[in-house]
Enzyme design. Structure first.
Site, PDB file in Angstrom:
ATOM      1  N   ASP A 126      44.897  58.837  27.509  1.00  0.00           N
ATOM      2  CA  ASP A 126      44.985  57.463  27.991  1.00  0.00           C
ATOM      3  C   ASP A 126      46.416  56.953  27.786  1.00  0.00           C
ATOM      4  O   ASP A 126      47.138  57.466  26.927  1.00  0.00           O
ATOM      5  CB  ASP A 126      43.988  56.598  27.205  1.00  0.00           C
ATOM      6  N   THR A 175      47.959  52.470  33.391  1.00  0.00           N
ATOM      7  CA  THR A 175      47.941  51.228  34.160  1.00  0.00           C
ATOM      8  C   THR A 175      49.258  51.101  34.924  1.00  0.00           C
ATOM      9  O   THR A 175      49.414  50.203  35.728  1.00  0.00           O
ATOM     10  CB  THR A 175      47.799  50.023  33.203  1.00  0.00           C
ATOM     11  N   ARG A 234      34.064  46.861  33.635  1.00  0.00           N
ATOM     12  CA  ARG A 234      34.013  46.641  32.179  1.00  0.00           C
ATOM     13  C   ARG A 234      33.690  45.175  31.869  1.00  0.00           C
ATOM     14  O   ARG A 234      32.896  44.874  30.978  1.00  0.00           O
ATOM     15  CB  ARG A 234      35.331  47.044  31.514  1.00  0.00           C
TER      16      ARG A 234
END
Ligand code: ADE
Length: 355
Positions: A126, A175, A234
């Site tokens: 991530d 991102t 989410r």
């Protein structure tokens, strides 16, 4: 290494939980998220174009008996990058190791993980744009040739040893695709942007989660929550949990449109799905900077947020829904943004072009 309860069956190993994730709220949110994560493509809602591409790649890699190409997912947070990585590992019938770039600070962190992978396993990194140069350079030959160049000795006696690592699939998530170095980006076979969810997809996510939570939800109740979920599953899932708690404590437990709206109003989430920080940011631009443009650093300082949080968490949805605009001189609020806050759109004042 932490092996979370919910992931034991799915072969998911969480290599590191960042320090800020150990407080109660985040631990609770992570546990809740893990407990409702879909495990198969059938259960995974949305991102249909990407799912079709992935199904074919997975099928091909199984037929050819080779590891799946490395994948890079990018896009705003909360759109299911980690979830999708878990689904891919599950569909491949293999395990997944989950870590994040800030946890791979020392060379031995990444080397240790790579050496202990099993053939065919998935390594999920991530925030991969935050990988340091040394870790990145260790990854290059590992991604390309499944080998590591280990250097021993000093100056005159330095030796480089090439060692093999098991054939693995790297799934990177970020991102900020633009912040990834070119050489790293070039080593991914599939690069895909995850898109915000539309209302129907969010409704499907909400109804699925309500079912898992064993909560009754009306169609219009699901719609009310979907509308305020900022296109993000989410957020939709968190709202279902909060609204269902509200419905259980204050009513008979069933989520109707009125109960959903009452609960969401109580949480200060408006009909655009904006929360207090979104509204504070837009109001600040309007009230202190005449609607903008204003630089992101100035905004961050005034709001007490960091630039990264504004750019990665708050802005993408406001930009995508056209409430703010990004210009070379900074951010400005669009006419739609004024209307959303119930503030009159200022008339063109002859000195400064607003839009
Ligand atoms: N929960 C979070 N993301 C999801 C998705 N895409 N499909 C189903 N449930 C989810």
């Amino acid at each position: 290494m932490i092996l979370s309860d919910n992931n034991k069956n799915n072969n998911i190993k969480n290599e590191n939980l960042k320090p800020q994730e150990t407080d109660f709220d985040k631990t609770f949110d992570n546990k809740f998220e893990n407990s409702i994560r879909p495990k198969t493509f059938n259960d995974y809602i949305g991102q249909s174009a990407l799912k079709e591409t992935l199904k074919i790649s997975i099928e091909a890699s199984k037929k050819r008996g080779v590891s799946l190409d490395h994948l890079l997912f990018y896009g705003p947070p909360g759109l299911g990058k980690t979830t999708l990585a878990g689904v891919i590992a599950n569909e491949l019938g293999t395990g997944i190791r989950i870590t994040s770039a800030p946890a791979l600070e020392r060379p031995r962190d990444i080397i240790g993980i790579l050496m202990s992978m099993k053939a065919g396993e998935v390594l999920f990194i991530d925030e991969i744009h935050r990988l340091n140069k040394i870790a990145e350079e260790i990854l290059y030959p590992a991604m390309e040739d499944f080998s590591l160049d280990i250097t021993t000795g000093k100056s005159q006696t330095v030796k480089t040893l090439r060692v093999a690592v098991p054939k693995f699939t790297l799934i990177g998530a970020t991102t900020k695709a633009g912040a990834l170095s070119g050489p790293l980006r070039d080593r991914f076979g599939i690069i895909h942007r995850l898109e915000f969810y539309n209302i129907d997809e969010l409704k499907a996510v909400i109804k699925r989660t309500a079912k898992i939570l064993e909560v009754d939800i009306e169609e219009r109740g699901a719609y009310a929550i979907a509308k305020r979920s900022r296109g993000t599953p989410r957020i939709a899932n968190r709202l279902v949990k909060r609204v269902s708690d509200f419905a259980i404590v204050k009513y008979n437990g069933k989520i109707t449109e009125d109960i959903a709206n009452e609960a969401l109003d109580n949480l200060c989430i408006d009909s655009w799905g904006l929360d207090n920080t979104d509204r504070a940011m837009m109001k600040l631009i309007i009230e202190k900077y005449d609607g903008g443009p204003v630089g992101v650093e100035t905004l961050a300082a005034a709001l007490g947020e960091d630039v990264k949080t504004i750019e990665d968490v708050y802005e993408p949805y406001l930009l995508q829904s056209g409430l703010i605009q990004r210009t070379p001189r900074g951010r400005k609020v669009s006419p739609e943004g004024y209307r959303c806050l119930g503030i009159d759109v200022p008339a063109y004042n002859g000195q400064k072009s607003l839009f």
